[in-house]
Design an enzyme around this catalytic site. Sequence first.
Site, mmCIF file in Angstrom:
data_model
loop_
_atom_site.group_PDB
_atom_site.id
_atom_site.type_symbol
_atom_site.label_atom_id
_atom_site.label_comp_id
_atom_site.label_asym_id
_atom_site.label_seq_id
_atom_site.Cartn_x
_atom_site.Cartn_y
_atom_site.Cartn_z
ATOM 1 N N ARG A 39 10.249 -5.545 -12.029
ATOM 2 C CA ARG A 39 10.247 -4.757 -13.275
ATOM 3 C C ARG A 39 10.992 -5.483 -14.379
ATOM 4 O O ARG A 39 10.496 -5.633 -15.500
ATOM 5 C CB ARG A 39 10.933 -3.426 -12.952
ATOM 6 N N ARG A 57 12.366 8.104 -1.257
ATOM 7 C CA ARG A 57 12.828 9.213 -0.428
ATOM 8 C C ARG A 57 12.676 8.852 1.052
ATOM 9 O O ARG A 57 11.869 7.980 1.414
ATOM 10 C CB ARG A 57 12.049 10.497 -0.739
ATOM 11 N N LYS A 67 5.477 16.189 11.453
ATOM 12 C CA LYS A 67 4.317 15.308 11.250
ATOM 13 C C LYS A 67 3.923 14.625 12.565
ATOM 14 O O LYS A 67 2.740 14.477 12.871
ATOM 15 C CB LYS A 67 4.602 14.274 10.160
ATOM 16 N N ARG A 70 2.074 17.097 14.552
ATOM 17 C CA ARG A 70 0.756 17.328 13.944
ATOM 18 C C ARG A 70 -0.216 16.187 14.276
ATOM 19 O O ARG A 70 -1.372 16.406 14.556
ATOM 20 C CB ARG A 70 0.947 17.430 12.431
ATOM 21 N N GLU A 153 6.026 3.261 2.955
ATOM 22 C CA GLU A 153 4.813 3.641 2.215
ATOM 23 C C GLU A 153 5.117 3.560 0.723
ATOM 24 O O GLU A 153 6.104 4.133 0.257
ATOM 25 C CB GLU A 153 4.386 5.066 2.571
ATOM 26 N N GLU A 168 -0.031 19.855 -8.108
ATOM 27 C CA GLU A 168 -0.902 20.242 -6.985
ATOM 28 C C GLU A 168 -0.069 20.491 -5.730
ATOM 29 O O GLU A 168 -0.305 21.430 -4.977
ATOM 30 C CB GLU A 168 -1.927 19.127 -6.746
HETATM 31 P P1 0O2 Z 1 4.815 14.335 1.745
HETATM 32 O O1 0O2 Z 1 5.449 15.666 1.807
HETATM 33 O O2 0O2 Z 1 4.599 13.870 0.344
HETATM 34 O O3 0O2 Z 1 5.482 13.289 2.571
HETATM 35 P P2 0O2 Z 1 -1.356 8.969 7.636
HETATM 36 O O4 0O2 Z 1 0.099 9.087 7.206
HETATM 37 O O5 0O2 Z 1 -1.945 7.622 7.369
HETATM 38 O O6 0O2 Z 1 -1.592 9.464 9.005
HETATM 39 P P3 0O2 Z 1 -1.841 10.677 5.484
HETATM 40 O O7 0O2 Z 1 -0.407 11.116 5.526
HETATM 41 O O8 0O2 Z 1 -2.864 11.752 5.178
HETATM 42 O O9 0O2 Z 1 -2.222 9.980 6.803
HETATM 43 O O10 0O2 Z 1 -2.013 9.454 4.468
HETATM 44 P P4 0O2 Z 1 -2.370 9.491 2.938
HETATM 45 O O11 0O2 Z 1 -3.676 10.157 2.663
HETATM 46 O O12 0O2 Z 1 -2.228 8.060 2.467
HETATM 47 O O13 0O2 Z 1 -1.229 10.418 2.299
HETATM 48 C C1 0O2 Z 1 0.106 10.031 2.343
HETATM 49 C C2 0O2 Z 1 0.898 10.787 1.295
HETATM 50 O O14 0O2 Z 1 0.180 10.770 0.045
HETATM 51 C C3 0O2 Z 1 1.142 12.253 1.566
HETATM 52 O O15 0O2 Z 1 2.231 12.395 2.421
HETATM 53 C C4 0O2 Z 1 1.404 12.761 0.140
HETATM 54 O O16 0O2 Z 1 2.696 12.391 -0.302
HETATM 55 C C5 0O2 Z 1 0.406 11.963 -0.667
HETATM 56 N N1 0O2 Z 1 -0.873 12.691 -0.745
HETATM 57 C C6 0O2 Z 1 -2.000 12.434 -0.064
HETATM 58 N N2 0O2 Z 1 -2.964 13.280 -0.408
HETATM 59 C C7 0O2 Z 1 -2.427 14.100 -1.339
HETATM 60 C C8 0O2 Z 1 -2.972 15.201 -2.097
HETATM 61 O O17 0O2 Z 1 -4.127 15.600 -1.977
HETATM 62 N N3 0O2 Z 1 -2.124 15.802 -2.996
HETATM 63 C C9 0O2 Z 1 -0.835 15.388 -3.166
HETATM 64 N N4 0O2 Z 1 -0.086 16.036 -4.068
HETATM 65 N N5 0O2 Z 1 -0.305 14.373 -2.447
HETATM 66 C C10 0O2 Z 1 -1.097 13.738 -1.560
HETATM 67 P P5 0O2 Z 1 2.470 13.725 3.258
HETATM 68 O O18 0O2 Z 1 3.225 13.365 4.474
HETATM 69 O O19 0O2 Z 1 1.150 14.446 3.448
HETATM 70 O O20 0O2 Z 1 3.349 14.612 2.334
#
Ligand code: 0O2
Length: 247
Positions: A39, A57, A67, A70, A153, A168
């Site tokens: 940056r 985080r 998770k 799940r 990630e 969302e």
């Molecule tokens: P949190 O509470 O943010 O940590 P995988 O981890 O590869 O088995 P995953 O988790 O579905 O599968 O991977 P993906 O699709 O790359 O999503 C990873 C993270 O992206 C999610 O973590 C969310 O932070 C964000 N994300 C993905 N899809 C959405 C969505 O539709 N809306 C929003 N607002 N965020 C999304 P977590 O663990 O699901 O949630």
Amino acid sequence: MPDAGDLKQLRALTDEFTRFMLSYKFAVDEMMTKINILREEFSHRHDYSPIEHVSSRLKSPDSILAKAARKGCELTLAGIRSDLHDIAGIRVTCSFISDTYKIFDMIAAQRDVTVLQVRDYIKEPKPNGYRSLHMIVEVPVFLSDHVEQVKVEIQIRTIAMDFWASLEHKIYYKYNRAVPERLLAELRDAALAAGSLDVRMERLHDEVIALRDLGGADDGVMDARDIGRAGVPEALLRMLAVSRSAE
Ligand code: 0O2
């Protein structure tokens, strides 16, 4: 009441889990340093920063367990380490879509960063409208007696994408994941509006940059760090000299 053996085992397990979490904290520290260097260096070379904001985080132990259950992964630290990719997370917010790919390329090009997975939800948004560029990387963490490869990630997106995603996320949890269809449709609509806003803002930005390259006027502000480095206009120096001699 637990006996001394139980307590000793409890302490050993707690210690093992703490070291497990620390490795993710160190990996985030490593990546944050890398991103902050990119940056600063980029703004120095190009006179603007493609990064608006960076945050990080660590997933809480409860959320890790939920998770892991799940996903049906093996409930051991080794199983969780191998199957959960987002215990450590970094979010990079950029002004423009092209910046998200610039940042992606700069991170991927680093020799000690291994890109394990890429999900480009900007090119192919999720059906609900979610847009973001995700990469899972692995970085070496140098501990006192060994080196560990730790996954982080990284989510890279524009301000508009981030605004949409956080709203969302809030709605999703407010309705306990059962969001009414009317709101889902509005969210899809808002995602499209945010997408076209991104495109328009980038087009405007490109026009402004082209004008500046043609020698347009400066924007009238300076960074506080440039005090002492920026030149003082001759007219201002003359005015100061006049007012001093009048004192
Ligand atoms: P949190 O509470 O943010 O940590 P995988 O981890 O590869 O088995 P995953 O988790 O579905 O599968 O991977 P993906 O699709 O790359 O999503 C990873 C993270 O992206 C999610 O973590 C969310 O932070 C964000 N994300 C993905 N899809 C959405 C969505 O539709 N809306 C929003 N607002 N965020 C999304 P977590 O663990 O699901 O949630």
